[in-house]
Every structure is written in structure tokens, then in C-alpha cells.
Design an enzyme around this catalytic site. Structure first.
Site, PDB file in Angstrom:
ATOM      1  N   CYS A  13     -25.708  -2.707  31.932  1.00  0.00           N
ATOM      2  CA  CYS A  13     -24.836  -1.540  31.785  1.00  0.00           C
ATOM      3  C   CYS A  13     -23.801  -1.541  32.902  1.00  0.00           C
ATOM      4  CB  CYS A  13     -25.632  -0.232  31.791  1.00  0.00           C
ATOM      5  SG  CYS A  13     -26.483   0.076  33.346  1.00  0.00           S
ATOM      6  N   CYS A  16     -24.828  -1.555  36.541  1.00  0.00           N
ATOM      7  CA  CYS A  16     -25.146  -2.858  37.149  1.00  0.00           C
ATOM      8  C   CYS A  16     -23.897  -3.440  37.810  1.00  0.00           C
ATOM      9  CB  CYS A  16     -25.661  -3.831  36.091  1.00  0.00           C
ATOM     10  SG  CYS A  16     -27.143  -3.277  35.225  1.00  0.00           S
ATOM     11  N   ASP A 395      12.080  -1.401  15.528  1.00  0.00           N
ATOM     12  CA  ASP A 395      13.343  -2.115  15.623  1.00  0.00           C
ATOM     13  C   ASP A 395      13.638  -2.765  14.270  1.00  0.00           C
ATOM     14  OD1 ASP A 395      15.591  -3.418  16.978  1.00  0.00           O
ATOM     15  OD2 ASP A 395      14.419  -5.255  16.708  1.00  0.00           O
TER      16      ASP A 395
END
Length: 700
Positions: A13, A16, A395
Site C-alpha cells: 500500500c 509502505c 483546433d
């Protein structure tokens, strides 16, 4: 200072990752230690005269993690029955079951307690190591809470509960590690696309070399069915190339001499000779992998809140559990054991893996999924921004249109012939980089018209250009340019209007005093544009605005064909930036899509700048917030849909995790849940949260 990057294994996780960073930063000589939980990468910046990488890695090993330099030979995957954590988990489960059976059979107390105690020792080995290290470094973690709870259960003579507690927690950790590994799978799949070696022709011999040994200018030989190992240009052969890994295109693309190819793509039929144009570390795929790996560091608001919350939450739960276990007995004279038990339950239910993993798993999964589909998202913060977009600015040239305009009409106004008009126009455009200039030059080459060398070339951005050709000075550009220079265009007004209403761009050629002729240029709309615009609206984007420097008539025709209701025509590059600012001032969240280079200022101004067709384009890959690797507008609704689902997923996970914590902690305080059922609810909630994040792998 020197820098090295390592692959770290064993992280379950984000806590850690924070623990590793804290430990390494405390070492003398380490300047920075940055751990990316999502990609399992450690970036270490250190003073080589003070510390060597091996010392840092030994400190990492003491925390229970393994690391190796990026690029080192990968470690072979172990069979599941040889993985220590799984072996100990299975033994813990078996011993717990045996202890339960002995208890039912009426075996002696010491046999039962001994079996449960052995289960706790076996299953608690890794949690004890990690928990003790966290406590020793004054950064208590989830494992620290678990170990304290199991030890407390034993102190209360609850051996069965302690064993079940350790088993459930260890099982949850293994399942969570598997789920997180699944989320990282998309990143690993990208890395696996790169061949480790290639066949290279040097002089008269063919060599098989590692990709790191291949130099720019080498010729790589690729046989049918093989992966292309390096970015390069085809100098021999013709084949169909599966580019899905880079661009997300499902249909193979035919490549021949002079065409670009990319590392990680698959040569389907013919043999190819490819001249290498980039080193292995600089290929398009390498840049994609690097961008995806670094994306986790650009965090969403939820990630930043989660990080702050975790730093406060775990110590606070420790304090709360200690107060709950001691204050009633010491201050109010209550019995010690029941309140001590409640304190242990608080420790157990506050092991909030779901909260810690809820956001990172969703972000890693979404970004990895996007990369596999040919869409590069540069971080969780941009994933979040894309989810909130309600206005899309598009664009025209090269985005809505193919960007390959062709000359359709050459109309003299004075005494010059069409060939002379084309010759003068091509001479001026020789020094221009505008797509319309390319169209004029291609037409001149096709017609075999002689193109003189221009002198004193001058560009008027967004309007046109001028140059001296022979003895005269000529200008080519828009009606606005001629008006500004005081050159009348009235004689051709009707023809100009007719051409513009047909969706054509009109370039006007003039000398110092008068209009000499017109060149009409047309750019075809992308076939997928109308459907893409409908899909974008269906995702929830309220407004699509087309910006163009082109004239009103051409802009209207293209917008109508694409299904866009709103367009702003006749804009200079600076006007496009101001247009984006105006939309943002109105409270809109604006995304803009352009070619990534010509529209860079406007892309940078938007909340999310999306560069299009950037495969092989270093500048666009580096500068964009998000990028489409191919010229495929249908990827825009996918990006918006993915970002919206990802943020909904994150919000669901975050809310569910907070609700579980908000329910379990008070329930533990009031004695409504025990050690085992509290942990079961907690671990189940964490797995549900992770599984919910993994659903993003199915978004199309």
C-alpha cells in the site's frame, strides 16, 4: 549528486512507500528518495562520496522490501508454493484449523493454546517484522496495529481469537497484494512489449545485440511476426505493422521506405530493414512507460487528502486505543479486561487498508488502461481535471481536418496566368512552415512549375507572408493582411465569398499595390469527426467550440459538417489563448485538443491540454497534460468517459472507506463488534474497494 532508479518489490500500500521514503531520507548522504507505489519504482538521489547504493538497499532490506536497479535481469517468478508469505499463510490457516479441531475434541488446554500460539507465530512473522520497524522508526503502520491487537488478545487469554486475527489479516494482505499487482499489470504489460535484443546489420555481418547496445544509425532487421525493437525509419522492405501497443489502432498500418516505425509494434508480414533514429532509452514506447510510471506522482485532491489523513489517522488510533484501554480502569475504577479488549478492537478495525488503497488503485488502473488504448494521461491530477470538463475546444486544421490541404482553384485577377500565380506563391511559401504553404508547394511540384528563390522573406503570423521575387515584392495571405496593407480586394469579393462558402480557404496574392490572383485550398474533414463530436456530447460535455485562424465561411462549413454548433473564426495564435481564457473566466472547465506544437500556448492555458497524433513527437509527449498517440478523434470520448468513471470510482471508494471507518471505530468504542468480526468487516471492505477500482480495466 548521482541518481539511480530501482524496482522495489513487497509494497502492499501507499503507506509502505511512505515508510521507505522516511527511512532512506534519514540516511546520511541521501538527498532525495522518491517512491512511486503504482509503478514500484524508487528514485534515489545521493552523494556518492558519502553513501553507496548498496548501503541504501541494505536499509531497504531491513524494512522487509527487496530492490534491484532498473534494467537488471528480472528475477524469475517463484511458484506460489515457494513464496514465503503464502507458505506461512497456509501453515497459519492449517494450524488454526487444527487448534479449533483440538478444542472441539476436548484436548488438553496446553495442546490447544500451543497450536493457536504456533499459528500466531507463523502467520505473524511478517506483520511483526513490519510493525516493529514502523514502531522503531516512530511511524507506526497498519501491521503495528495488528501486532498490538494480537498480543493483547493473547494477554487476555484469547488464543483462538489471536490466531484467527492473524490469519484473516495475513489472508487479506495477500489478496490485496494480488489485486494491487493486477492494477500494476497494465504498466508491466507496456514494459513487456519491448524486446530485449534485436538483429543488427553492421557492415557485412549480422549480430544479435541487446537493445541498450544498439546505436543511432544502425540497421535493424525485422522478420515477419517479430516485434520491432527500436524507433526508426524503414529503408528497405514493405509490411503491415500492428501499432496497437503505441497508438491503440486496431487495424495494421502499411509501412514502406521512408515511413516511421516504433519500438514495441509488431511486424506482421514482410521483412523490414529499419535505420535506428533513437536510442533504447529514448523511444516513443520508453517515453510512454516513463510518463505512466511518473503519473502517480501528480496526485488528485483525494490522494493528497488521503496522504495527510493517513499520517494523522494511525497514530491517533493508537492513542485512542490506549486511552480506551486504561482510562476507565484507572480513572473510573472499571474492570480492566473488558475495556482493554475494546481498545484492541479499536486497533483492529482502524487497520484502514481500504482507505489507503482506495485512490491509488483506481488511478493506477485508469492510467494504465488509457495507455493500453493509445491515450497517455500524465497524472492523477489531469485525470481528475478531465472528469470535470464541460467545454471542449477543438483546433480545426490537423485536428478536425486531416491537415493535408490541397489546392483546388487558381484564379488570376489581373494579367498573370495561373502558372505565374502559382510560381510566385510557391516562391514565397518556400520559406513558410504553414500547412497551407505545403499545399501550394505540392501543387507547384505536381504541375512542374518553376519556383524561383525568394529574398527578404517576412512572416506575418496568422495572416501570411511576403518576399522579394525577381525585381518585385509580393505578399500572399488572408483578406485581413491585404486590408491592413491597404490593398483593395473589391474586384474579387464575390469570388472570395463563393469559395469560402464552399468550405475553402482563399490565399490572396498581391504586389505592392494590387491584387494579382487567388489560390483556393481545401482540407478534408476527418471521417470519424462527426461521430466523435456526437459521442463527446453524449459523455456530458455541454459545449464544443472550434477555434480557427480561417475565414468565417470556411469555419462555418467545417463546423456544420462536423456537427459543431459554435466556432470562432479569424483568430491569431494569441487570440486562441485569449479565447480559452474567456471560457475559463465564465466558470467553465476547459479541455483543448490540438496538434501539440502549433497550438502549444492555448493547450497550456486550458485546464487540460490534449495533444493529438504525438507518436514519435518528443515535444508534444513532454508538454501535453494528455496525449493521443494516433490521429483518432474517437479517443477523446474514451478519455472523457474513462476520467469520469475513474473519478466516480474514486469517490465511491473514498466515501465507502470513510463510512466503514466511521462505523467501525464507534462500534468498537461501544463494544458492538469484536476482534474477529471487526477485522472481517474491515478486510472485506478493503477487498471490495480494490475490486471496484479494477473495474476500470474494462472501460472502452
Amino acid at each position: 549528486m548521482k541518481e539511480m532508479v530501482f524496482t522495489v518489490s513487497g509494497m502492499d500500500c501507499a503507506t509502505c512507500a511512505a515508510q521507505i521514503e522516511s527511512k532512506l531520507k534519514s540516511l546520511k548522504g541521501v538527498h532525495t528518495a522518491s517512491v512511486n507505489f503504482g509503478s514500484e519504482r524508487l528514485r534515489l538521489e545521493y552523494a556518492p562520496e558519502t553513501i553507496d547504493p548498496e548501503t541504501a538497499l541494505r536499509a531497504l532490506n531491513k524494512l522487509g522490501y527487496e530492490a534491484q536497479p532498473v534494467g537488471a535481469p528480472p528475477q524469475r517468478d517463484r511458484a506460489w508454493w515457494t513464496r514465503p508469505k503464502l507458505i506461512l499463510l497456509v501453515l497459519c490457516g492449517l494450524l488454526t484449523a487444527v487448534g479449533f479441531a483440538l478444542e472441539l475434541a476436548g484436548a488438553g488446554e496446553w495442546w490447544v493454546k500451543g497450536t493457536y500460539g504456533l499459528a500466531v507465530l507463523v502467520g505473524g512473522y511478517y506483520p511483526v517484522l513490519s510493525g516493529w520497524r514502523g514502531l522503531r522508526s516512530l511511524s507506526p503502520n497498519i501491521q503495528t496495529l495488528l501486532v498490538a491487537a494480537a498480543g493483547g488478545a493473547i494477554a487476555l487469554d484469547l488464543w483462538e481469537e489471536a490466531a484467527i486475527l492473524v490469519f484473516i489479516f495475513s489472508l487479506g494482505e495477500v489478496l490485496e497484494a494480488y489485486a494491487v499487482d493486477k492494477a500494476r499489470g497494465a504498466i508491466r504489460a507496456l514494459i513487456a512489449l519491448v524486446p530485449k535484443e534485436a538483429r543488427v546489420r553492421r557492415g557485412d555481418e549480422e549480430l544479435v545485440l541487446l537493445v541498450e547496445e544498439i546505436q543511432i544509425g544502425d540497421v535493424v532487421i525485422v522478420r515477419p511476426g517479430e516485434k520491432i525493437a527500436m524507433d526508426g525509419v524503414v529503408i528497405g522492405g514493405r509490411s503491415a505493422i500492428d501499432q496497437a501497443a503505441i497508438t491503440g489502432e486496431s487495424i495494421p498500418v502499411t509501412k514502406g521506405e521512408g515511413d516511421e516505425v516504433y519500438a514495441g509494434t509488431i511486424n506482421e508480414r514482410g521483412a523490414l530493414d529499419i535505420e535506428v533514429t533513437k536510442l533504447a532509452a529514448d523511444t516513443t514506447l520508453a517515453q510512454i512507460i516513463h510518463s505512466v510510471e511518473e503519473a502517480q506522482e501528480r496526485k488528485t485532491r483525494y490522494q493528497r487528502f488521503g496522504d495527510r489523513f493517513a499520517r494523522i489517522y494511525t497514530p491517533a488510533m493508537f492513542v485512542l486505543a490506549i486511552l480506551l484501554a486504561t482510562v476507565p480502569a484507572l480513572v473510573f475504577g472499571e474492570a480492566f479486561a473488558p475495556w482493554f479488549y475494546r481498545g484492541l478492537v479499536v486497533l483492529v478495525v482502524s487497520c484502514s487498508c481500504g482507505l489507503v488503497l482506495s485512490v491509488p488503485v483506481s488511478v493506477v488502473t485508469a492510467i494504465g488502461r488509457a495507455a493500453r488504448m493509445g491515450v497517455l494521461i500524465k497524472g492523477g491530477v489531469y485525470l481528475e481535471a478531465a472528469a470535470r470538463v464541460d467545454v471542449l475546444v477543438v483546433d480545426k486544421t490537423g485536428t478536425l481536418t486531416l491537415g493535408k490541404p490541397e489546392v483546388t482553384d487558381i484564379i488570376p485577377v489581373g494579367s498573370l496566368s495561373p502558372e505565374e500565380i502559382l510560381s510566385l506563391a510557391a516562391a514565397i511559401e518556400k520559406r513558410s512552415e504553414h500547412p497551407l504553404a505545403d499545399a501550394v508547394l505540392r501543387k507547384a511540384a505536381k504541375e512542374g512549375v518553376e519556383v524561383p528563390e525568394p529574398k527578404d522573406f517576412e512572416s506575418y503570423p496568422g495572416e501570411g507572408a511576403s518576399a522579394r521575387v525577381g525585381s518585385g515584392t509580393y505578399r500572399i495571405g488572408t483578406l485581413r493582411l491585404l486590408s491592413r496593407l491597404g490593398i483593395a480586394s473589391d474586384p474579387a469579393a464575390a469570388q472570395i465569398e463563393r469559395l469560402e462558402n464552399d468550405g475553402k480557404t482563399v490565399l490572396l496574392l498581391a504586389d505592392r499595390d494590387s491584387l494579382l490572383g487567388m489560390i483556393a485550398v481545401a482540407d478534408r474533414l476527418r471521417p470519424e469527426a462527426p461521430e466523435a463530436m456526437r459521442a463527446i456530447k453524449s459523455v456530458g460535455v455541454g459545449r464544443i467550440v472550434m477555434l480557427t485562424g480561417d475565414n468565417e465561411g470556411t469555419a462555418r462549413a467545417i463546423a456544420l459538417a462536423a456537427g459543431i454548433d459554435e466556432y470562432w473564426a479569424g483568430l491569431l495564435p494569441a487570440d486562441k489563448v485569449e479565447a480559452v481564457r474567456d471560457l475559463k473566466r465564465g466558470g467553465s472547465k476547459v479541455a483543448m485538443i490540438g496538434d501539440g506544437i502549433n497550438d502549444a500556448p492555448a493547450l497550456a492555458e486550458a485546464d487540460v491540454g490534449i495533444a493529438m497524433g504525438v507518436a514519435g513527437t518528443d515535444v508534444a509527449l513532454e508538454s501535453a497534460d494528455a496525449a493521443l498517440m494516433s490521429d483518432d478523434l474517437s479517443k477523446i470520448p474514451f478519455l472523457l468517459r474513462l476520467s469520469r468513471r475513474a473519478m466516480n470510482n474514486i469517490q465511491q471508494n473514498f466515501a465507502a472507506s470513510l463510512l466503514i471507518v466511521a462505523f467501525l471505530v464507534p462500534a468498537a468504542l461501544f463494544g458492538w463488534v469484536g476482534l474477529v468480526d471487526g477485522l472481517l468487516i474491515n478486510e472485506s471492505a478493503a477487498l471490495i474497494v480494490i475490486a471496484n477500482g479494477l473495474r476500470l480495466l474494462r472501460v472502452t
